[in-house]
Design a protein around this motif. Sequence first.
Motif, PDB file in Angstrom:
ATOM      1  N   SER A 163       0.708  -1.066  -0.074  1.00 50.71           N
ATOM      2  CA  SER A 163      -0.225  -0.124   0.131  1.00 50.71           C
ATOM      3  C   SER A 163       0.821   1.324   0.107  1.00 50.71           C
ATOM      4  CB  SER A 163      -0.646  -0.133   1.337  1.00 50.71           C
ATOM      5  OG  SER A 163      -0.283   0.398   2.433  1.00 50.71           O
ATOM      6  N   LYS A 164      -0.069   2.320  -0.230  1.00 54.02           N
ATOM      7  CA  LYS A 164       1.272   3.638  -1.043  1.00 54.02           C
ATOM      8  C   LYS A 164       1.590   4.149   0.290  1.00 54.02           C
ATOM      9  CE  LYS A 164       0.358   7.796  -2.068  1.00 54.02           C
ATOM     10  NZ  LYS A 164      -0.180   9.801  -2.635  1.00 54.02           N
ATOM     11  N   ALA A 165       0.714   3.845   1.798  1.00 49.26           N
ATOM     12  CA  ALA A 165       1.120   4.686   3.553  1.00 49.26           C
ATOM     13  C   ALA A 165       2.283   3.577   3.245  1.00 49.26           C
ATOM     14  CB  ALA A 165      -0.113   4.247   4.083  1.00 49.26           C
ATOM     15  N   PHE A 166       2.297   1.865   3.521  1.00 48.19           N
ATOM     16  CA  PHE A 166       3.392   1.633   3.587  1.00 48.19           C
ATOM     17  C   PHE A 166       4.698   1.336   3.227  1.00 48.19           C
ATOM     18  CE2 PHE A 166       0.905  -0.768   6.316  1.00 48.19           C
ATOM     19  CZ  PHE A 166       1.145  -1.930   7.365  1.00 48.19           C
ATOM     20  N   LYS A 167       4.946   1.928   1.999  1.00 49.22           N
ATOM     21  CA  LYS A 167       5.555   1.720   1.295  1.00 49.22           C
ATOM     22  C   LYS A 167       6.632   3.198   1.896  1.00 49.22           C
ATOM     23  CE  LYS A 167       4.874  -0.470  -2.966  1.00 49.22           C
ATOM     24  NZ  LYS A 167       4.123   0.072  -4.651  1.00 49.22           N
ATOM     25  N   ARG A 168       6.039   3.858   1.445  1.00 48.49           N
ATOM     26  CA  ARG A 168       6.025   5.482   2.678  1.00 48.49           C
ATOM     27  C   ARG A 168       7.002   5.534   3.697  1.00 48.49           C
ATOM     28  NH1 ARG A 168       8.497   9.687   2.172  1.00 48.49           N
ATOM     29  NH2 ARG A 168       7.784  11.607   3.488  1.00 48.49           N
ATOM     30  N   SER A 169       6.220   4.371   4.316  1.00 49.03           N
ATOM     31  CA  SER A 169       6.552   4.214   5.888  1.00 49.03           C
ATOM     32  C   SER A 169       7.411   3.612   6.147  1.00 49.03           C
ATOM     33  CB  SER A 169       5.570   3.219   6.553  1.00 49.03           C
ATOM     34  OG  SER A 169       5.771   1.999   6.357  1.00 49.03           O
ATOM     35  N   ARG A 170       8.089   2.738   5.152  1.00 48.94           N
ATOM     36  CA  ARG A 170       9.617   1.910   5.121  1.00 48.94           C
ATOM     37  C   ARG A 170      10.675   3.041   4.839  1.00 48.94           C
ATOM     38  NH1 ARG A 170       5.909  -2.062   2.725  1.00 48.94           N
ATOM     39  NH2 ARG A 170       6.682  -1.620   0.453  1.00 48.94           N
ATOM     40  N   VAL A 171      10.462   3.970   3.536  1.00 46.05           N
ATOM     41  CA  VAL A 171      11.099   5.034   3.327  1.00 46.05           C
ATOM     42  C   VAL A 171      11.534   5.736   4.778  1.00 46.05           C
ATOM     43  CG1 VAL A 171      11.311   6.713   1.921  1.00 46.05           C
ATOM     44  CG2 VAL A 171      11.381   4.915   0.558  1.00 46.05           C
ATOM     45  N   LEU A 172      10.715   6.486   5.072  1.00 46.31           N
ATOM     46  CA  LEU A 172      10.805   6.555   6.591  1.00 46.31           C
ATOM     47  C   LEU A 172      11.090   6.011   7.608  1.00 46.31           C
ATOM     48  CD1 LEU A 172       7.868   9.522   6.335  1.00 46.31           C
ATOM     49  CD2 LEU A 172       9.270  10.091   5.569  1.00 46.31           C
ATOM     50  N   ARG A 173      10.877   5.432   7.530  1.00 51.84           N
ATOM     51  CA  ARG A 173      11.666   4.162   8.389  1.00 51.84           C
ATOM     52  C   ARG A 173      12.552   4.147   8.837  1.00 51.84           C
ATOM     53  NH1 ARG A 173      10.787  -1.919   9.821  1.00 51.84           N
ATOM     54  NH2 ARG A 173      11.715  -1.971  11.979  1.00 51.84           N
ATOM     55  N   ASN A 174      13.298   3.840   7.487  1.00 52.17           N
ATOM     56  CA  ASN A 174      14.215   3.178   6.550  1.00 52.17           C
ATOM     57  C   ASN A 174      15.459   4.796   7.095  1.00 52.17           C
ATOM     58  OD1 ASN A 174      16.245   1.058   5.657  1.00 52.17           O
ATOM     59  ND2 ASN A 174      16.922   3.296   3.672  1.00 52.17           N
ATOM     60  N   ASP A 175      14.768   5.799   6.378  1.00 52.41           N
ATOM     61  CA  ASP A 175      15.917   6.534   6.643  1.00 52.41           C
ATOM     62  C   ASP A 175      15.835   7.310   8.145  1.00 52.41           C
ATOM     63  OD1 ASP A 175      16.657   6.575   4.040  1.00 52.41           O
ATOM     64  OD2 ASP A 175      15.021   8.324   3.607  1.00 52.41           O
ATOM     65  N   ILE A 176      15.357   7.316   8.598  1.00 53.02           N
ATOM     66  CA  ILE A 176      15.336   7.218  10.758  1.00 53.02           C
ATOM     67  C   ILE A 176      16.585   6.279  10.590  1.00 53.02           C
ATOM     68  CG2 ILE A 176      14.562   7.130  12.759  1.00 53.02           C
ATOM     69  CD1 ILE A 176      11.831   8.331  11.372  1.00 53.02           C
ATOM     70  N   THR A 177      16.275   5.202  10.812  1.00 56.88           N
ATOM     71  CA  THR A 177      17.147   4.054  11.587  1.00 56.88           C
ATOM     72  C   THR A 177      18.266   4.141  10.661  1.00 56.88           C
ATOM     73  OG1 THR A 177      15.360   2.245  11.958  1.00 56.88           O
ATOM     74  CG2 THR A 177      17.901   1.626  11.468  1.00 56.88           C
ATOM     75  N   HIS A 178      18.907   3.929   9.150  1.00 52.10           N
ATOM     76  CA  HIS A 178      19.949   3.656   8.592  1.00 52.10           C
ATOM     77  C   HIS A 178      20.716   5.282   8.477  1.00 52.10           C
ATOM     78  CE1 HIS A 178      19.366  -0.518   9.016  1.00 52.10           C
ATOM     79  NE2 HIS A 178      18.268  -0.130   8.597  1.00 52.10           N
ATOM     80  N   ASN A 179      20.238   6.059   7.650  1.00 56.92           N
ATOM     81  CA  ASN A 179      20.305   7.213   6.867  1.00 56.92           C
ATOM     82  C   ASN A 179      20.592   8.712   7.406  1.00 56.92           C
ATOM     83  OD1 ASN A 179      21.176   5.441   4.458  1.00 56.92           O
ATOM     84  ND2 ASN A 179      19.052   5.538   4.272  1.00 56.92           N
ATOM     85  N   PHE A 180      20.218   9.595   7.085  1.00 60.09           N
ATOM     86  CA  PHE A 180      20.025  10.843   7.026  1.00 60.09           C
ATOM     87  C   PHE A 180      18.871  11.051   7.834  1.00 60.09           C
ATOM     88  CE2 PHE A 180      19.548  15.517   7.896  1.00 60.09           C
ATOM     89  CZ  PHE A 180      20.715  15.794   9.023  1.00 60.09           C
TER      90      PHE A 180
END
Length: 251
Positions: A171-188
């Motif tokens: 879903s659009k919301a889950f895809k967006r959440s994965r980007v946000l979560r991954n960046d919070i954890t691993h990137n800027f």
Amino acid sequence: MIHEYLEYPTKEQWIDIEEHSKINHLYLDIKRPEITDFFALFTEHELASWVRLFNNRLGQSRTSYIFFMHYYNKGIPDKEWYISPGKEGQSIQYFPHFTKDETINYKVMFDYYVDAFYYKFFSAWDTIFHIINIQYQFDIETSKDFNRKILTNLNSVNPVLKRQINKTNNSKAFKRSRVLRNDITHNFAPNDISSGISKKKENGKLKKISFGVGNYTPSNEFVENIDGIIEEFIKFLNVFKRSLEATEKKG
């Protein structure tokens, strides 16, 4: 100091946040079968333990939601997170509407509980695959590609549930959440303003450096995303509950 702005929501505030959200639907309540087979008792006990853990993680997600919304409701005016020129003639002014020390500290606490929500929520999501593993007695060992193996096996015994998992996850919301979560954890972290520096290389050599305002995700976008994944997750829970109860009746 930040401790001067730490607050626990009042009972009234807590209830108000609950009533204006759908977090109370984040709970799995399934009807347990009456077990008569001795060996089935072990499976039932193991399954009940995973369901309890699942609900505990969702409970921690609900608590995190209450706290980040508590600070969000106090006012974090970061939708317009920069202006150019600034109010005092600066080329760029960041957070131009943050007028008090308390505002930035509210944002700090908001960010903290948003991070906690994503962590606990997706821990609960991963727990789903363990519940399925026990319920259908796949006996798949935990590994890096554990979830994928569960889905592969699930296709032959409950394709409806597999389709719902994929629908939710894509879903659009889950895809967006994965980007946000991954960046919070691993990137800027997207809830912080990046440097704005970009580099262009050609044949491995630096050719150009440019400077801009940077990137930033306003607080309201996190709230919208989290409300979106909760909506999707509730739809999934309804299918998950029916699948588990239907399977139990057959067993």
